[in-house]
Scaffold this motif. Sequence first.
Motif, PDB file in Angstrom:
ATOM      1  N   GLU A 300       0.820  -1.212   0.000  1.00  0.00           N
ATOM      2  CA  GLU A 300       0.000   0.000   0.000  1.00  0.00           C
ATOM      3  C   GLU A 300       0.857   1.267   0.000  1.00  0.00           C
ATOM      4  N   ARG A 301       1.909   1.267   0.788  1.00  0.00           N
ATOM      5  CA  ARG A 301       2.742   2.462   0.873  1.00  0.00           C
ATOM      6  C   ARG A 301       3.441   2.733  -0.454  1.00  0.00           C
ATOM      7  N   ARG A 302       3.905   1.682  -1.106  1.00  0.00           N
ATOM      8  CA  ARG A 302       4.600   1.861  -2.389  1.00  0.00           C
ATOM      9  C   ARG A 302       3.640   2.358  -3.468  1.00  0.00           C
ATOM     10  N   ILE A 303       2.426   1.770  -3.495  1.00  0.00           N
ATOM     11  CA  ILE A 303       1.444   2.214  -4.490  1.00  0.00           C
ATOM     12  C   ILE A 303       1.119   3.688  -4.297  1.00  0.00           C
ATOM     13  N   ALA A 304       0.883   4.084  -3.051  1.00  0.00           N
ATOM     14  CA  ALA A 304       0.567   5.488  -2.778  1.00  0.00           C
ATOM     15  C   ALA A 304       1.720   6.395  -3.201  1.00  0.00           C
ATOM     16  N   GLY A 305       2.953   5.969  -2.920  1.00  0.00           N
ATOM     17  CA  GLY A 305       4.101   6.775  -3.289  1.00  0.00           C
ATOM     18  C   GLY A 305       4.274   6.900  -4.789  1.00  0.00           C
ATOM     19  N   GLN A 306       3.983   5.812  -5.514  1.00  0.00           N
ATOM     20  CA  GLN A 306       4.122   5.841  -6.971  1.00  0.00           C
ATOM     21  C   GLN A 306       3.096   6.760  -7.628  1.00  0.00           C
ATOM     22  N   LEU A 307       2.016   7.051  -6.916  1.00  0.00           N
ATOM     23  CA  LEU A 307       0.986   7.922  -7.470  1.00  0.00           C
ATOM     24  C   LEU A 307       1.307   9.409  -7.295  1.00  0.00           C
ATOM     25  N   ALA A 308       2.475   9.700  -6.733  1.00  0.00           N
ATOM     26  CA  ALA A 308       2.850  11.102  -6.531  1.00  0.00           C
ATOM     27  C   ALA A 308       2.879  11.859  -7.857  1.00  0.00           C
ATOM     28  N   ALA A 309       3.337  11.195  -8.921  1.00  0.00           N
ATOM     29  CA  ALA A 309       3.404  11.867 -10.225  1.00  0.00           C
ATOM     30  C   ALA A 309       2.017  12.241 -10.727  1.00  0.00           C
ATOM     31  N   VAL A 310       1.064  11.323 -10.544  1.00  0.00           N
ATOM     32  CA  VAL A 310      -0.309  11.606 -10.972  1.00  0.00           C
ATOM     33  C   VAL A 310      -0.905  12.708 -10.115  1.00  0.00           C
ATOM     34  N   ARG A 311      -0.576  12.683  -8.840  1.00  0.00           N
ATOM     35  CA  ARG A 311      -1.095  13.690  -7.915  1.00  0.00           C
ATOM     36  C   ARG A 311      -0.742  15.100  -8.376  1.00  0.00           C
ATOM     37  N   GLY A 312       0.430  15.280  -8.978  1.00  0.00           N
ATOM     38  CA  GLY A 312       0.859  16.606  -9.379  1.00  0.00           C
ATOM     39  C   GLY A 312       0.392  17.049 -10.747  1.00  0.00           C
ATOM     40  N   LEU A 313      -0.309  16.187 -11.485  1.00  0.00           N
ATOM     41  CA  LEU A 313      -0.711  16.539 -12.848  1.00  0.00           C
ATOM     42  C   LEU A 313      -2.018  17.324 -12.907  1.00  0.00           C
ATOM     43  N   ALA A 335      -7.908   0.464  -2.974  1.00  0.00           N
ATOM     44  CA  ALA A 335      -8.635   1.734  -3.051  1.00  0.00           C
ATOM     45  C   ALA A 335      -8.129   2.713  -2.009  1.00  0.00           C
ATOM     46  N   THR A 336      -7.855   2.224  -0.818  1.00  0.00           N
ATOM     47  CA  THR A 336      -7.317   3.089   0.240  1.00  0.00           C
ATOM     48  C   THR A 336      -5.965   3.655  -0.157  1.00  0.00           C
ATOM     49  N   ALA A 337      -5.104   2.805  -0.728  1.00  0.00           N
ATOM     50  CA  ALA A 337      -3.782   3.263  -1.144  1.00  0.00           C
ATOM     51  C   ALA A 337      -3.874   4.292  -2.265  1.00  0.00           C
ATOM     52  N   VAL A 338      -4.771   4.046  -3.219  1.00  0.00           N
ATOM     53  CA  VAL A 338      -4.930   4.975  -4.339  1.00  0.00           C
ATOM     54  C   VAL A 338      -5.459   6.317  -3.849  1.00  0.00           C
ATOM     55  N   ARG A 339      -6.470   6.278  -2.994  1.00  0.00           N
ATOM     56  CA  ARG A 339      -7.003   7.524  -2.441  1.00  0.00           C
ATOM     57  C   ARG A 339      -5.917   8.295  -1.681  1.00  0.00           C
ATOM     58  N   ALA A 340      -5.111   7.573  -0.912  1.00  0.00           N
ATOM     59  CA  ALA A 340      -4.048   8.235  -0.158  1.00  0.00           C
ATOM     60  C   ALA A 340      -3.045   8.883  -1.099  1.00  0.00           C
ATOM     61  N   GLY A 341      -2.693   8.189  -2.174  1.00  0.00           N
ATOM     62  CA  GLY A 341      -1.732   8.732  -3.111  1.00  0.00           C
ATOM     63  C   GLY A 341      -2.247   9.922  -3.885  1.00  0.00           C
ATOM     64  N   LEU A 342      -3.566   9.977  -4.086  1.00  0.00           N
ATOM     65  CA  LEU A 342      -4.159  11.063  -4.858  1.00  0.00           C
ATOM     66  C   LEU A 342      -4.651  12.208  -3.993  1.00  0.00           C
ATOM     67  N   ALA A 343      -4.449  12.108  -2.671  1.00  0.00           N
ATOM     68  CA  ALA A 343      -4.849  13.194  -1.773  1.00  0.00           C
ATOM     69  C   ALA A 343      -3.922  14.372  -2.028  1.00  0.00           C
ATOM     70  N   ILE A 344      -4.470  15.445  -2.566  1.00  0.00           N
ATOM     71  CA  ILE A 344      -3.626  16.540  -3.024  1.00  0.00           C
ATOM     72  C   ILE A 344      -4.085  17.870  -2.439  1.00  0.00           C
TER      73      ILE A 344
END
Length: 379
Positions: A300-313, A335-344
């Motif tokens: 979960e932590r890795r997935i959330a971290g990998q979404l950092a690029a999407v978070r900034g777009l 879903a929890t990991a994705v939501r966490a990664g996209l929290a912007i």
Amino acid sequence: MTADLGHGVPEPATTAATGGRPEGHLGAAGPAPQVVLNLARPWGEADPLDLAGAALGAGLDGVTLADSPRLFPDCLLETGRILANTGARLAGPCVLSLGLRHPATVAGALGTLAAHHPGRLLAVVGRGESSVRNEGLAVPSLRTHRESLDRLRELLDDRAPELRLLGAASGPRTIRATAARLGGVLVDVGADPAVLGKAVRLVRAERPEAEIWVFLRAVLTRTAAEADAAGRPVLGSCASRLVRAPDWYDLPAELLPRVEAVAAAHDYRRHGTPAARGGAGRSPETERLVRDRFLLTGDERRIAGQLAAVRGLGVDGVVLAGALTGVVERLNKLATAVRAGLAIDPAVRTGPAADPAAGPAVRHRPDRRGRNLSAESEE
């Protein structure tokens, strides 16, 4: 599978200020992109209504449904069923194949669904490459596809001008053509941050107010073997994207023959299932290269971290691939990991040219009738 299907749940509130979007989910204009799950389970394997209930129970905004008549239940009929029987904020076909369906019949079906379920239909159209190949047909040329998009937009402007209509695109010419004609693009270019950034900037250069969604393949895995298994249903189709536009994907020339072999081994008659990956001439190293460019894997932590690029777009939404092995089985945690990664932070946005000095981008809802066709590129 058992799930809370949400029968009888009232439709989510929408306002004019949100352009028909549910309150609290404003994409690039608000706290976070919307997230839906793309359902792609073969006939008889699972009831789409149950899968939709699982997605809603996991906190996602809705579902989309793959279009491949040989493999999956009809995406239009199942969309109507889900919208009528759940409280999904969004549901619709993804990707509705213009290679198999005429624009007039597509417009008729989408207009009907939009009338019955105002503000809740999210429709994604495209060439439908896998579904076309499933039937042994040639994938439409870009020229033919542009003509189909023009006709579809013209018909829907009359019947359902407020319909949220996106076009799936993975290469630069298709991205430009789709943004110009539809005003909304589902970018399907994998998970490489550099390529994602190029694709989003290309959409905004063509049409600054465009609605932009990203198609992401993400699955929670604990081992390399699980990551390998997760990619089997789609690995060859991902490789084919690299083969068709190696420069766009920054693929070194010396790797192209090896990636071509991965693409050639894919059995489109079984696309979206583990059996789609052919066994002849397999190169685990090359398969791993393709997988790493297109799939997000790990805990979960890795997935959330990998979404950092999407978070900034500053994109409006994310479609999660549902065909990957393990996605549905671990959907709540994913879903929890994705939501966490996209929290912007909504104040942190990239401008049309991704220039930090330009300040936050000012974006508006697309004028569905206005088109910018000036930047066409020939095939």
